[in-house]
Design a protein around this motif. Structure first.
Motif, short mmCIF file in Angstrom:
data_model
loop_
_atom_site.label_atom_id
_atom_site.label_comp_id
_atom_site.label_asym_id
_atom_site.label_seq_id
_atom_site.Cartn_x
_atom_site.Cartn_y
_atom_site.Cartn_z
N SER A 71 -18.94 -17.72 -43.43
CA SER A 71 -20.37 -17.95 -43.25
C SER A 71 -21.02 -16.70 -42.63
O SER A 71 -22.13 -16.76 -42.10
CB SER A 71 -20.62 -19.18 -42.36
OG SER A 71 -20.06 -18.99 -41.08
N HIS A 72 -20.34 -15.56 -42.73
CA HIS A 72 -20.84 -14.30 -42.16
C HIS A 72 -22.20 -13.89 -42.71
O HIS A 72 -22.97 -13.22 -42.03
CB HIS A 72 -19.84 -13.17 -42.40
CG HIS A 72 -18.64 -13.23 -41.54
ND1 HIS A 72 -17.48 -13.85 -41.94
CD2 HIS A 72 -18.40 -12.77 -40.29
CE1 HIS A 72 -16.58 -13.77 -40.99
NE2 HIS A 72 -17.12 -13.11 -39.96
N LEU A 73 -22.52 -14.23 -43.94
CA LEU A 73 -23.78 -13.80 -44.56
C LEU A 73 -24.95 -14.72 -44.26
O LEU A 73 -26.07 -14.43 -44.65
CB LEU A 73 -23.60 -13.68 -46.08
CG LEU A 73 -22.53 -12.70 -46.55
CD1 LEU A 73 -22.42 -12.71 -48.07
CD2 LEU A 73 -22.81 -11.30 -46.02
N MET A 74 -24.69 -15.83 -43.58
CA MET A 74 -25.75 -16.79 -43.26
C MET A 74 -26.45 -16.41 -41.95
O MET A 74 -25.80 -16.19 -40.94
CB MET A 74 -25.18 -18.20 -43.11
CG MET A 74 -24.78 -18.87 -44.41
SD MET A 74 -26.18 -19.23 -45.46
CE MET A 74 -27.12 -20.34 -44.43
N SER A 75 -27.77 -16.35 -42.00
CA SER A 75 -28.50 -16.11 -40.76
C SER A 75 -28.85 -17.43 -40.06
O SER A 75 -28.97 -17.49 -38.85
CB SER A 75 -29.77 -15.31 -41.03
OG SER A 75 -30.58 -15.98 -41.97
N HIS A 98 -20.47 -18.28 -53.13
CA HIS A 98 -20.18 -17.30 -54.17
C HIS A 98 -19.08 -16.39 -53.66
O HIS A 98 -19.19 -15.82 -52.57
CB HIS A 98 -21.44 -16.49 -54.51
CG HIS A 98 -21.22 -15.45 -55.56
ND1 HIS A 98 -20.93 -15.78 -56.86
CD2 HIS A 98 -21.25 -14.10 -55.49
CE1 HIS A 98 -20.80 -14.68 -57.57
NE2 HIS A 98 -20.99 -13.64 -56.75
N ILE A 99 -18.02 -16.28 -54.40
CA ILE A 99 -16.82 -15.48 -54.08
C ILE A 99 -16.37 -15.61 -52.63
O ILE A 99 -16.05 -14.65 -51.96
CB ILE A 99 -16.97 -14.00 -54.50
CG1 ILE A 99 -18.14 -13.32 -53.80
CG2 ILE A 99 -17.04 -13.85 -56.00
CD1 ILE A 99 -18.19 -11.81 -53.98
N GLY A 100 -16.35 -16.84 -52.14
CA GLY A 100 -15.82 -17.12 -50.81
C GLY A 100 -16.80 -16.99 -49.66
O GLY A 100 -16.41 -17.09 -48.51
N PHE A 101 -18.08 -16.77 -49.98
CA PHE A 101 -19.10 -16.64 -48.94
C PHE A 101 -20.19 -17.70 -49.14
O PHE A 101 -20.66 -17.90 -50.26
CB PHE A 101 -19.77 -15.26 -48.98
CG PHE A 101 -18.88 -14.15 -48.55
CD1 PHE A 101 -18.84 -13.76 -47.21
CD2 PHE A 101 -18.07 -13.49 -49.46
CE1 PHE A 101 -18.01 -12.73 -46.80
CE2 PHE A 101 -17.25 -12.46 -49.05
CZ PHE A 101 -17.21 -12.07 -47.72
N MET A 106 -21.49 -15.72 -66.50
CA MET A 106 -22.36 -16.66 -65.82
C MET A 106 -21.56 -17.31 -64.68
O MET A 106 -20.40 -17.61 -64.82
CB MET A 106 -22.83 -17.74 -66.80
CG MET A 106 -23.76 -18.73 -66.17
SD MET A 106 -24.61 -19.79 -67.35
CE MET A 106 -23.35 -21.01 -67.67
N CYS A 107 -22.23 -17.52 -63.59
CA CYS A 107 -21.59 -18.12 -62.42
C CYS A 107 -22.28 -19.44 -62.10
O CYS A 107 -23.50 -19.50 -62.00
CB CYS A 107 -21.71 -17.17 -61.23
SG CYS A 107 -20.98 -17.83 -59.73
N LEU A 108 -21.49 -20.49 -61.98
CA LEU A 108 -22.01 -21.79 -61.57
C LEU A 108 -21.56 -22.05 -60.15
O LEU A 108 -20.40 -21.87 -59.81
CB LEU A 108 -21.47 -22.89 -62.48
CG LEU A 108 -21.87 -22.82 -63.95
CD1 LEU A 108 -21.18 -23.93 -64.72
CD2 LEU A 108 -23.36 -22.92 -64.10
N SER A 109 -22.46 -22.48 -59.34
CA SER A 109 -22.13 -22.79 -57.96
C SER A 109 -22.28 -24.29 -57.73
O SER A 109 -23.38 -24.82 -57.84
CB SER A 109 -23.04 -22.01 -57.01
OG SER A 109 -22.62 -22.20 -55.69
#
Length: 78
Positions: free
Chosen positions: A31-35, A47-50, A1-4
């Motif tokens: 922030s590469h995955l943010m549109s 999550h994992i640095g993103f 389980m992952c908690l953010s």
């Protein structure tokens, strides 16, 4: 389980990274995955640095209060 844990953007860098504050701990994440553009003061989930998404400030504050309560209860048990 992952908690953010909600993190607040405190600095924006030219290389598509941001520095966030997560309950007093600052770290630089991608922030590469943010549109959507990010701004200082935004609350995000990581999550994992993103950065995965922005969240509403009220939701972030409620979550942070719950996490702080958990931390305090754990400290009492030690």
């Amino acid at each position: 389980m992952c908690l953010s844990v909600p993190s607040q953007v405190v600095e924006i860098h030219d290389d598509a990274t941001v520095t966030v504050n997560t309950m007093g701990v600052k770290r630089r994440v991608s922030s590469h995955l943010m549109s959507d553009p990010l701004a200082i003061g935004d609350y995000v989930l990581i999550h994992i640095g993103f950065v995965m998404n922005k969240i509403d400030e009220q939701d972030a504050q409620e979550s942070l209060a719950l996490y702080q309560e958990i931390v305090e209860k754990m400290a009492e048990q030690e």
